[in-house]
Design a protein around this motif. Structure first.
Motif, PDB file in Angstrom:
ATOM      1  N   ASP A 159       0.841  -1.416   0.146  1.00 59.57           N
ATOM      2  CA  ASP A 159       0.009   0.405  -0.247  1.00 59.57           C
ATOM      3  C   ASP A 159       0.826   1.226  -0.126  1.00 59.57           C
ATOM      4  OD1 ASP A 159      -2.417  -1.617   0.339  1.00 59.57           O
ATOM      5  OD2 ASP A 159      -2.273  -1.842   1.991  1.00 59.57           O
ATOM      6  N   PHE A 160       2.059   0.980  -0.682  1.00 58.71           N
ATOM      7  CA  PHE A 160       2.892   2.476  -0.952  1.00 58.71           C
ATOM      8  C   PHE A 160       2.058   3.969  -1.501  1.00 58.71           C
ATOM      9  CE2 PHE A 160       6.493   4.923  -2.362  1.00 58.71           C
ATOM     10  CZ  PHE A 160       7.180   4.893  -1.624  1.00 58.71           C
ATOM     11  N   VAL A 161       1.698   3.188  -2.547  1.00 61.69           N
ATOM     12  CA  VAL A 161       0.166   3.963  -2.778  1.00 61.69           C
ATOM     13  C   VAL A 161      -1.016   3.806  -3.116  1.00 61.69           C
ATOM     14  CG1 VAL A 161       2.792   4.704  -4.642  1.00 61.69           C
ATOM     15  CG2 VAL A 161       1.168   3.156  -5.469  1.00 61.69           C
ATOM     16  N   SER A 162      -1.915   4.859  -2.807  1.00 62.93           N
ATOM     17  CA  SER A 162      -3.238   4.820  -2.910  1.00 62.93           C
ATOM     18  C   SER A 162      -3.518   4.389  -4.797  1.00 62.93           C
ATOM     19  CB  SER A 162      -3.566   5.592  -2.698  1.00 62.93           C
ATOM     20  OG  SER A 162      -3.791   7.163  -3.644  1.00 62.93           O
ATOM     21  N   ASP A 163      -4.959   4.305  -4.876  1.00 60.83           N
ATOM     22  CA  ASP A 163      -5.890   3.200  -6.160  1.00 60.83           C
ATOM     23  C   ASP A 163      -5.522   4.716  -6.940  1.00 60.83           C
ATOM     24  OD1 ASP A 163      -5.997   1.123  -5.394  1.00 60.83           O
ATOM     25  OD2 ASP A 163      -7.617   1.428  -5.588  1.00 60.83           O
ATOM     26  N   LEU A 164      -5.754   5.853  -6.537  1.00 57.90           N
ATOM     27  CA  LEU A 164      -6.328   7.217  -7.063  1.00 57.90           C
ATOM     28  C   LEU A 164      -5.262   7.822  -7.532  1.00 57.90           C
ATOM     29  CD1 LEU A 164      -7.744   9.620  -7.885  1.00 57.90           C
ATOM     30  CD2 LEU A 164      -7.352  10.460  -5.786  1.00 57.90           C
ATOM     31  N   GLU A 165      -3.446   7.942  -6.737  1.00 57.57           N
ATOM     32  CA  GLU A 165      -2.333   7.528  -7.242  1.00 57.57           C
ATOM     33  C   GLU A 165      -2.104   6.833  -8.092  1.00 57.57           C
ATOM     34  OE1 GLU A 165      -0.165   9.701  -3.025  1.00 57.57           O
ATOM     35  OE2 GLU A 165      -0.756   7.966  -3.005  1.00 57.57           O
ATOM     36  N   ALA A 166      -1.365   5.748  -8.006  1.00 58.50           N
ATOM     37  CA  ALA A 166      -1.934   4.805  -8.935  1.00 58.50           C
ATOM     38  C   ALA A 166      -1.964   5.522 -10.790  1.00 58.50           C
ATOM     39  CB  ALA A 166      -1.749   3.578  -8.719  1.00 58.50           C
ATOM     40  N   GLU A 167      -3.285   5.543 -10.732  1.00 61.79           N
ATOM     41  CA  GLU A 167      -4.240   6.390 -11.767  1.00 61.79           C
ATOM     42  C   GLU A 167      -3.873   7.849 -12.276  1.00 61.79           C
ATOM     43  OE1 GLU A 167      -6.684   4.172 -13.771  1.00 61.79           O
ATOM     44  OE2 GLU A 167      -5.365   2.589 -12.378  1.00 61.79           O
ATOM     45  N   THR A 168      -3.108   8.483 -11.544  1.00 65.99           N
ATOM     46  CA  THR A 168      -2.789   9.145 -11.563  1.00 65.99           C
ATOM     47  C   THR A 168      -1.663   9.700 -12.325  1.00 65.99           C
ATOM     48  OG1 THR A 168      -4.102  10.984 -10.026  1.00 65.99           O
ATOM     49  CG2 THR A 168      -2.515  11.936 -11.326  1.00 65.99           C
ATOM     50  N   ILE A 169      -0.476   8.873 -12.144  1.00 64.96           N
ATOM     51  CA  ILE A 169       0.636   8.226 -12.106  1.00 64.96           C
ATOM     52  C   ILE A 169       0.396   7.602 -13.752  1.00 64.96           C
ATOM     53  CG2 ILE A 169       2.871   7.007 -12.442  1.00 64.96           C
ATOM     54  CD1 ILE A 169       2.465   7.513  -9.777  1.00 64.96           C
ATOM     55  N   LYS A 170      -0.649   7.108 -14.131  1.00 63.01           N
ATOM     56  CA  LYS A 170      -0.420   5.921 -15.473  1.00 63.01           C
ATOM     57  C   LYS A 170      -0.604   7.086 -16.662  1.00 63.01           C
ATOM     58  CE  LYS A 170      -3.065   2.409 -15.021  1.00 63.01           C
ATOM     59  NZ  LYS A 170      -3.251   1.555 -14.266  1.00 63.01           N
ATOM     60  N   LYS A 171      -1.869   7.690 -15.807  1.00 65.97           N
ATOM     61  CA  LYS A 171      -2.594   9.547 -16.874  1.00 65.97           C
ATOM     62  C   LYS A 171      -1.473  10.686 -17.136  1.00 65.97           C
ATOM     63  CE  LYS A 171      -7.370   8.672 -14.915  1.00 65.97           C
ATOM     64  NZ  LYS A 171      -8.650   9.447 -14.729  1.00 65.97           N
ATOM     65  N   LEU A 172      -0.536  10.148 -16.577  1.00 70.47           N
ATOM     66  CA  LEU A 172       0.358  11.764 -16.271  1.00 70.47           C
ATOM     67  C   LEU A 172       0.479  10.846 -17.597  1.00 70.47           C
ATOM     68  CD1 LEU A 172       0.871  12.984 -13.480  1.00 70.47           C
ATOM     69  CD2 LEU A 172       0.026  14.432 -15.118  1.00 70.47           C
ATOM     70  N   ALA A 173       1.643   9.202 -17.828  1.00 62.97           N
ATOM     71  CA  ALA A 173       2.677   9.139 -18.636  1.00 62.97           C
ATOM     72  C   ALA A 173       2.429   8.335 -20.184  1.00 62.97           C
ATOM     73  CB  ALA A 173       2.636   7.855 -17.580  1.00 62.97           C
ATOM     74  N   ALA A 174       0.678   8.361 -20.134  1.00 61.09           N
ATOM     75  CA  ALA A 174       0.148   6.976 -20.955  1.00 61.09           C
ATOM     76  C   ALA A 174       0.723   8.175 -22.470  1.00 61.09           C
ATOM     77  CB  ALA A 174      -1.166   7.454 -20.620  1.00 61.09           C
ATOM     78  N   PRO A 175       0.996   9.759 -22.563  1.00 63.00           N
ATOM     79  CA  PRO A 175       0.538  10.312 -23.903  1.00 63.00           C
ATOM     80  C   PRO A 175       2.866  10.284 -24.059  1.00 63.00           C
ATOM     81  CG  PRO A 175      -0.800  11.722 -21.736  1.00 63.00           C
ATOM     82  CD  PRO A 175      -0.305  10.771 -21.653  1.00 63.00           C
ATOM     83  N   TRP A 176       3.154  10.561 -23.276  1.00 64.54           N
ATOM     84  CA  TRP A 176       4.703  10.744 -23.730  1.00 64.54           C
ATOM     85  C   TRP A 176       4.933   9.135 -23.633  1.00 64.54           C
ATOM     86  CZ3 TRP A 176       5.346  15.650 -24.663  1.00 64.54           C
ATOM     87  CH2 TRP A 176       4.323  15.990 -23.896  1.00 64.54           C
ATOM     88  N   LEU A 177       4.351   8.151 -23.377  1.00 63.93           N
ATOM     89  CA  LEU A 177       4.812   6.185 -23.562  1.00 63.93           C
ATOM     90  C   LEU A 177       5.999   5.927 -25.052  1.00 63.93           C
ATOM     91  CD1 LEU A 177       2.573   4.389 -22.361  1.00 63.93           C
ATOM     92  CD2 LEU A 177       4.557   4.815 -21.093  1.00 63.93           C
ATOM     93  N   GLN A 178       6.715   5.506 -24.799  1.00 61.92           N
ATOM     94  CA  GLN A 178       7.825   5.613 -26.221  1.00 61.92           C
ATOM     95  C   GLN A 178       8.502   3.696 -26.474  1.00 61.92           C
ATOM     96  OE1 GLN A 178      10.290   8.543 -27.137  1.00 61.92           O
ATOM     97  NE2 GLN A 178       8.375   9.709 -28.195  1.00 61.92           N
ATOM     98  N   ARG A 179       8.787   3.454 -26.880  1.00 63.21           N
ATOM     99  CA  ARG A 179       9.646   2.327 -27.125  1.00 63.21           C
ATOM    100  C   ARG A 179      10.617   2.035 -25.884  1.00 63.21           C
ATOM    101  NH1 ARG A 179      10.417  -2.592 -30.106  1.00 63.21           N
ATOM    102  NH2 ARG A 179      11.907  -3.839 -28.830  1.00 63.21           N
ATOM    103  N   SER A 180      10.960   1.461 -24.967  1.00 66.58           N
ATOM    104  CA  SER A 180      11.900   1.369 -24.204  1.00 66.58           C
ATOM    105  C   SER A 180      13.172   1.002 -24.589  1.00 66.58           C
ATOM    106  CB  SER A 180      11.839   0.385 -23.099  1.00 66.58           C
ATOM    107  OG  SER A 180      10.698   1.095 -22.205  1.00 66.58           O
ATOM    108  N   VAL A 181      13.891   1.320 -23.942  1.00 71.88           N
ATOM    109  CA  VAL A 181      15.127   1.565 -25.058  1.00 71.88           C
ATOM    110  C   VAL A 181      16.477   0.939 -23.711  1.00 71.88           C
ATOM    111  CG1 VAL A 181      15.638   2.909 -26.395  1.00 71.88           C
ATOM    112  CG2 VAL A 181      16.321   3.693 -23.852  1.00 71.88           C
TER     113      VAL A 181
END
Length: 451
Positions: free
Chosen positions: A260-282
């Motif tokens: 329980d290091f992060v809450s459900d809301l925090e996890a969803e917020t981080i995912k939404k913030l990252a989604a537009p910038w996702l690129q193939r990992s190197v």
């Protein structure tokens, strides 16, 4: 908008002396022979421009050829790593291949079988990855042979030979399959696994696959009394009122899971913030970074200035670890998404060469890793520590922590770890890598190589 009256579902075209008569915005020209002469005729299709513009608007989001190839390789990877039955996989069932005594890995609520075209394409990809380059061969038959179904491959080869008796390659295959079945008559009913393409050369491959197949094998308290659960404040005032729940996974290397290091809301917020910038990992390759088949995922980097949620998370990580995570002593938060078959084969988080791009930050090597699970995974996706011989399943909202370096600054070889392929669902994690500079008082050096 609505189509003109009387033209719904129809096309209109007319020819006037070889010229065209049509609306310019909803028309498509083609040639047609009329009266002995070739003339350009324009067909008017109501809504043509709307459809074209609509397609162009979504074209960038549609799968490309690279995505199709990647999906085929992902299916092969799942079958390979998890020792899945080829026949079961085609039916959408995740069963073990014959010869293994482990239970079924995953039972989906709905079965989605592979079509003949799907199997044919996977067979082509399998042959190319196995070193076969000719495209005009009987790919499907050979893929059946590679899958261990020699009897069916022989039957189809004989049928092909009936229609093309001059095909010497098929004739040689018939003789080869007949010889194999003659040497092993029971082989017709036995099912073998697809042979792994010779591309990884991993000495730890067998152990890696065994750990992945357990879907998480972390020791339990009754197996090792030294491993226990506790509430931790780490001497931080920030955690006094709400201590963190720690599950000690391993002492050497030190690996702990903080629930329980992060809450459900925090996890969803981080995912939404990252989604537009996702690129193939190197991955690091010498002094450069490049894409690699042994790491299949998409990632994005988030600065603390992006959202207050990142600032709050950084503060919590600092309290948990007791380390200095201000720039440049720690990297920005990396958010990673692993889709079906997404994985990261055995690797170290810390640099093993002074030429690594990690040293460009001029803050030393990666001393510690905090990996936060932002989602649950239906099956697969566990984190396997190869040399330490244990794996940790995905626990939503929990944070996995370990030291990459000994106190003397040397890399800890026991931290060799891997992200097992995602068998069902998708996996989101957030990584925080902390460097050794700036930690001189938080984690003092030691002359003991085992410390």
């Amino acid at each position: 908008g609505p189509a003109p009256s009387g033209s719904v579902g129809t096309s209109r075209c007319s020819v006037r002396g070889g010229a065209t008569s049509a609306r310019a915005d909803d028309s498509a020209p083609f040639k047609q022979k009329l009266g002995g002469r070739w003339r350009v005729v324009t067909i008017t299709v109501p809504g043509f421009t709307v459809l074209k513009n609509g397609y162009q608007g979504v074209e960038k989001d549609l799968p490309e050829f690279e995505d199709l190839e990647g999906a085929a390789r992902a299916v092969m990877r799942l079958q390979d790593v998890y020792a899945l039955s080829v026949k079961g996989l085609v039916r959408g069932v995740f069963q073990r291949a014959s010869g293994t005594h482990l239970p079924t890995l995953y039972s989906p609520g709905h079965l989605f079988s592979l079509s003949a075209d799907d199997c044919f394409h996977i067979g082509k990809v399998s042959r190319r990855r196995s070193g076969h380059q000719k495209r005009n061969d009987l790919t499907f038959v050979l893929s059946l042979f590679q899958a261990g179904n020699v009897s069916y491959a022989l039957s189809l080869s004989r049928e092909f030979l009936h229609y093309d008796p001059s095909n010497k390659r098929v004739a040689r295959n018939v003789l080869k399959y007949e010889k194999l079945l003659g040497e092993n008559p029971d082989g017709a009913e036995a099912e073998m696994m697809l042979q792994r393409p010779n591309v990884t050369h991993l000495e730890t491959r067998d152990l890696y696959e065994e750990l992945c197949q357990t879907l998480g094998s972390r020791p339990t308290q009754y197996q090792s009394p030294d491993l226990h659960c506790s509430y931790e404040t780490n001497g931080s005032p920030f955690l006094i009122l709400q201590p963190i729940k720690r599950e000690l996974i391993q002492w050497q290397p030190y690996v702990a899971l903080f629930h329980d290091f992060v809450s459900d809301l925090e996890a969803e917020t981080i995912k939404k913030l990252a989604a537009p910038w996702l690129q193939r990992s190197v991955v690091a390759s010498g002094e450069k970074q490049q894409k690699a088949d042994y790491r299949i995922s998409k990632s994005a980097w988030l600065k603390e200035t992006v959202d207050p949620a990142i600032v709050s998370l950084d503060r919590r990580i600092a309290a948990l670890t007791g380390l200095n995570i201000r720039s440049p002593y720690a990297e920005f938060l990396q958010v990673v998404n692993y889709g079906l078959g997404g994985h990261y084969e055995p690797h170290f988080d810390h640099a093993t060469s002074r030429k690594s791009p990690l040293y460009r930050l001029k803050s030393g090597n990666r001393i510690a890793t905090v990996m936060i699970y932002l989602s649950s995974v239906e099956a697969g996706g566990s984190t396997a520590f190869i040399y330490a011989n244990f794996s940790v399943p995905v626990v939503k909202n929990a944070a996995l922590f370990w030291w990459n370096l000994h106190r003397n600054g040397e890399g800890n070889d026991n931290t060799l770890h891997a992200g097992c392929p995602v068998l069902a669902g998708d996996k989101w994690v957030a990584n925080k890598w902390i460097h050794e500079y700036g930690q001189e008082f938080q984690r003092p050096c030691s002359s003991d190589p085992n410390d």
